[in-house]
Design a protein around this motif. Structure first.
Motif, short mmCIF file in Angstrom:
data_model
loop_
_atom_site.label_atom_id
_atom_site.label_comp_id
_atom_site.label_asym_id
_atom_site.label_seq_id
_atom_site.Cartn_x
_atom_site.Cartn_y
_atom_site.Cartn_z
N ARG A 247 0.83 -1.21 0.00
CA ARG A 247 0.00 0.00 0.00
C ARG A 247 0.87 1.26 0.00
NH1 ARG A 247 -3.20 -3.32 3.47
NH2 ARG A 247 -2.19 -2.46 5.34
N ILE A 248 1.95 1.24 0.76
CA ILE A 248 2.85 2.40 0.80
C ILE A 248 3.41 2.68 -0.58
CG2 ILE A 248 5.11 3.18 1.64
CD1 ILE A 248 4.48 1.72 4.27
N PHE A 249 3.86 1.63 -1.26
CA PHE A 249 4.45 1.85 -2.57
C PHE A 249 3.39 2.28 -3.59
CE2 PHE A 249 6.27 0.16 -6.65
CZ PHE A 249 7.24 1.15 -6.77
N ALA A 250 2.24 1.64 -3.57
CA ALA A 250 1.18 1.98 -4.54
C ALA A 250 0.76 3.43 -4.40
CB ALA A 250 -0.01 1.05 -4.34
N ALA A 251 0.77 3.95 -3.16
CA ALA A 251 0.37 5.35 -2.95
C ALA A 251 1.39 6.34 -3.47
CB ALA A 251 0.14 5.58 -1.46
N SER A 252 2.62 5.85 -3.74
CA SER A 252 3.70 6.75 -4.15
C SER A 252 3.91 6.83 -5.65
CB SER A 252 5.01 6.32 -3.48
OG SER A 252 5.51 5.13 -4.07
N ILE A 253 3.19 5.99 -6.42
CA ILE A 253 3.45 5.90 -7.85
C ILE A 253 2.29 6.48 -8.67
CG2 ILE A 253 4.97 3.91 -7.62
CD1 ILE A 253 2.63 2.12 -8.45
N ASP A 254 2.60 6.77 -9.91
CA ASP A 254 1.60 7.33 -10.82
C ASP A 254 1.71 6.63 -12.18
OD1 ASP A 254 -0.41 8.94 -11.85
OD2 ASP A 254 0.96 10.57 -12.37
N PRO A 255 1.32 5.36 -12.24
CA PRO A 255 1.45 4.62 -13.50
C PRO A 255 0.53 5.15 -14.59
CG PRO A 255 0.20 3.35 -11.90
CD PRO A 255 0.70 4.56 -11.18
N VAL A 256 0.88 4.82 -15.83
CA VAL A 256 0.14 5.35 -16.97
C VAL A 256 -1.03 4.43 -17.33
CG1 VAL A 256 2.16 6.48 -17.92
CG2 VAL A 256 1.61 4.15 -18.63
N ASP A 257 -2.02 5.02 -18.00
CA ASP A 257 -3.07 4.24 -18.68
C ASP A 257 -2.57 3.86 -20.06
OD1 ASP A 257 -5.61 4.21 -17.03
OD2 ASP A 257 -5.23 6.37 -17.05
N ASP A 258 -2.80 2.64 -20.49
CA ASP A 258 -2.51 2.27 -21.86
C ASP A 258 -3.46 1.17 -22.30
OD1 ASP A 258 -1.52 -0.11 -20.80
OD2 ASP A 258 0.57 0.49 -20.97
N HIS A 259 -3.21 0.60 -23.48
CA HIS A 259 -4.11 -0.42 -24.01
C HIS A 259 -4.03 -1.73 -23.25
CE1 HIS A 259 -0.27 -1.38 -25.85
NE2 HIS A 259 -0.74 -2.57 -26.17
N ILE A 260 -2.99 -1.90 -22.42
CA ILE A 260 -2.84 -3.13 -21.64
C ILE A 260 -3.60 -3.07 -20.33
CG2 ILE A 260 -1.20 -4.66 -20.50
CD1 ILE A 260 -1.02 -4.78 -23.52
N ALA A 261 -3.47 -1.93 -19.64
CA ALA A 261 -4.08 -1.83 -18.31
C ALA A 261 -4.27 -0.37 -17.94
CB ALA A 261 -3.19 -2.52 -17.27
N SER A 262 -5.27 -0.12 -17.10
CA SER A 262 -5.50 1.23 -16.60
C SER A 262 -4.51 1.54 -15.48
CB SER A 262 -6.92 1.36 -16.06
OG SER A 262 -7.07 0.58 -14.88
N ALA A 263 -4.36 2.80 -15.16
CA ALA A 263 -3.47 3.20 -14.08
C ALA A 263 -3.93 2.60 -12.75
CB ALA A 263 -3.41 4.72 -13.99
N ASP A 264 -5.24 2.59 -12.50
CA ASP A 264 -5.75 2.03 -11.26
C ASP A 264 -5.47 0.53 -11.16
OD1 ASP A 264 -6.66 4.46 -10.35
OD2 ASP A 264 -8.74 4.15 -10.99
N TYR A 265 -5.65 -0.17 -12.27
CA TYR A 265 -5.36 -1.61 -12.25
C TYR A 265 -3.88 -1.85 -11.97
CZ TYR A 265 -4.70 -6.41 -13.79
OH TYR A 265 -4.34 -7.74 -13.84
N ARG A 266 -3.01 -1.10 -12.63
CA ARG A 266 -1.58 -1.26 -12.42
C ARG A 266 -1.20 -0.97 -10.96
NH1 ARG A 266 -0.29 0.07 -17.86
NH2 ARG A 266 1.11 -1.53 -18.71
N ARG A 267 -1.79 0.08 -10.41
CA ARG A 267 -1.48 0.44 -9.03
C ARG A 267 -1.87 -0.71 -8.08
NH1 ARG A 267 -3.97 4.74 -9.16
NH2 ARG A 267 -2.28 6.12 -9.78
#
Length: 289
Positions: A247-267
Motif C-alpha cells: 500500500r505504501i508503494f502503490a500510494a507513491s506511484i503514478d502509472p500510466v493508462d494504456d491499451h494493456i491496463a489502466s493506471a488504477d489496475y496497475r497500481r
C-alpha cells in the motif's frame, strides 16, 4: 514489414567492433541475438545504417572477479539457469530468468542486448537495478562503468554514448545472509510484463537488516522503492507487514493508462505483487536460517 536498408559488418575482435562502432557513431548498432533489435527494425522504429555482428567475440563468460559476479555481454539467457553462482547468490535474478520471453528468446537473446535495449518491462534491466549492478561499456576511447540506476534514462533510452557498447554487467556479491524473490504478471506466459517486483533482503536475528526493491510497470524505467526499503528494515521475517508495504508503494506511484491496463489496475497489481514478493523473500530467509 521489412527493415530499412543497412550494411552488415562482422567484427573479428572487440577492438575491431569498437573501431567500426566509433566510425559509424549514431548510425551503427552492434547485433548478437537480435531478439530486440530486429523486431524494432522490422517495424522501422530503429533504422541503423550499419549493423556490427559481435557474435564471434569472447564475451560470454560468467565468472567471479573479486567481489563481483561478472557476466559477459554475449551470455545467452539460457546460461543463467545452470549457473551455480547465480543460484547461490542471486535468487531474485534466477526467478526473473524464468519470465524471460519464450525458449527461442532465451536461447538467442543476450544480457548485453537486453540491457542496451532498455525495454521498461524487461527482467534483466530490473535485476541489474535491484542488485546495484555496474554496466561496463567500452568504446575506442576507453572503458567506463555506469551504475544501473543511472543507465536507464527512459523507455528504450540509456546513458550509452554513440560508439559505445556494453561488454559486461557486474553484480556485487551480496552477503551470505541475503535472499530475494522476483514476481511478474503478464497477459500470457512469455508476454511483456504488465508489472513486476523484485526484492533482495539481508537478514539476521529473524529480522530484515537491509532491503532493496525494484518495480517495472510504474514508470518508463525500472525504479527502486526507497520508502518501502526503509520501511522493511527491522521488520520480522516471520510476520512481515507485506500488505502495508504494498500500500505504501502503490500510494507513491503514478502509472500510466494504456491499451494493456489502466493506471488504477496497475497500481493495485503492483501493490499485490509487492506483497507477494516480500512474503516469498521472507519465507526463503527463514528457510535459510
Amino acid at each position: 514489414m521489412r527493415p530499412a536498408s543497412f550494411e552488415y559488418h562482422r567484427a573479428t575482435s572487440l577492438e575491431h567492433a569498437l573501431e567500426l562502432l566509433g566510425e559509424f557513431g549514431e548510425n551503427g548498432r552492434p547485433i548478437a541475438g537480435g531478439q530486440s533489435l530486429v523486431p524494432m527494425m522490422n517495424f522501422r522504429l530503429a533504422r541503423p545504417g550499419h549493423l556490427v555482428d559481435i557474435n564471434r567475440l569472447p564475451l560470454d563468460a560468467i565468472e567471479i572477479v573479486g567481489p563481483v559476479l561478472r557476466i559477459g555481454a554475449l551470455t545467452r539467457h539460457i546460461a543463467y539457469l545452470d549457473d551455480p553462482w547465480i543460484a547461490r547468490h542471486f535468487p531474485a535474478f534466477l526467478d526473473a530468468v524464468h519470465y524471460i520471453g519464450h525458449p527461442t528468446i532465451r536461447r538467442n537473446g543476450s544480457i548485453g542486448g537486453s540491457i542496451s535495449h532498455a525495454d521498461p518491462t524487461a527482467e534483466l534491466p530490473a535485476v541489474s537495478v535491484l542488485y546495484d549492478a555496474d554496466i561496463v561499456a567500452r568504446s575506442v576511447t576507453g572503458e567506463r562503468r555506469i551504475k544501473a540506476q543511472e543507465f536507464f534514462l527512459s523507455a528504450y533510452v540509456t546513458a550509452l554514448e554513440p560508439g559505445e557498447m556494453v561488454v559486461a554487467v557486474e553484480f556485487p556479491i551480496p552477503p551470505a545472509s541475503s535472499t530475494g524473490s522476483f514476481i511478474e504478471l503478464g497477459e500470457r506466459s512469455g508476454d511483456f510484463a504488465t508489472a513486476s517486483i523484485g526484492i533482495s533482503l539481508e537478514h539476521g536475528g529473524g529480522k530484515v537488516v537491509r532491503a532493496a526493491m525494484v518495480c517495472c510497470g510504474a514508470d518508463l524505467f525500472p525504479m527502486r522503492a526507497p520508502d518501502v526499503e526503509d520501511f522493511l528494515v527491522g521488520k520480522s521475517l516471520a510476520d512481515p507487514p507485506a500488505a502495508e508495504a504494498g500500500r505504501i508503494f502503490a500510494a507513491s506511484i503514478d502509472p500510466v493508462d494504456d491499451h494493456i491496463a489502466s493506471a488504477d489496475y496497475r497500481r493495485g497489481l503492483i501493490a499485490e505483487l509487492t506483497h507477494r514478493a516480500i512474503e516469498a523473500a521472507c519465507t526463503r530467509a527463514l528457510d535459510k536460517s
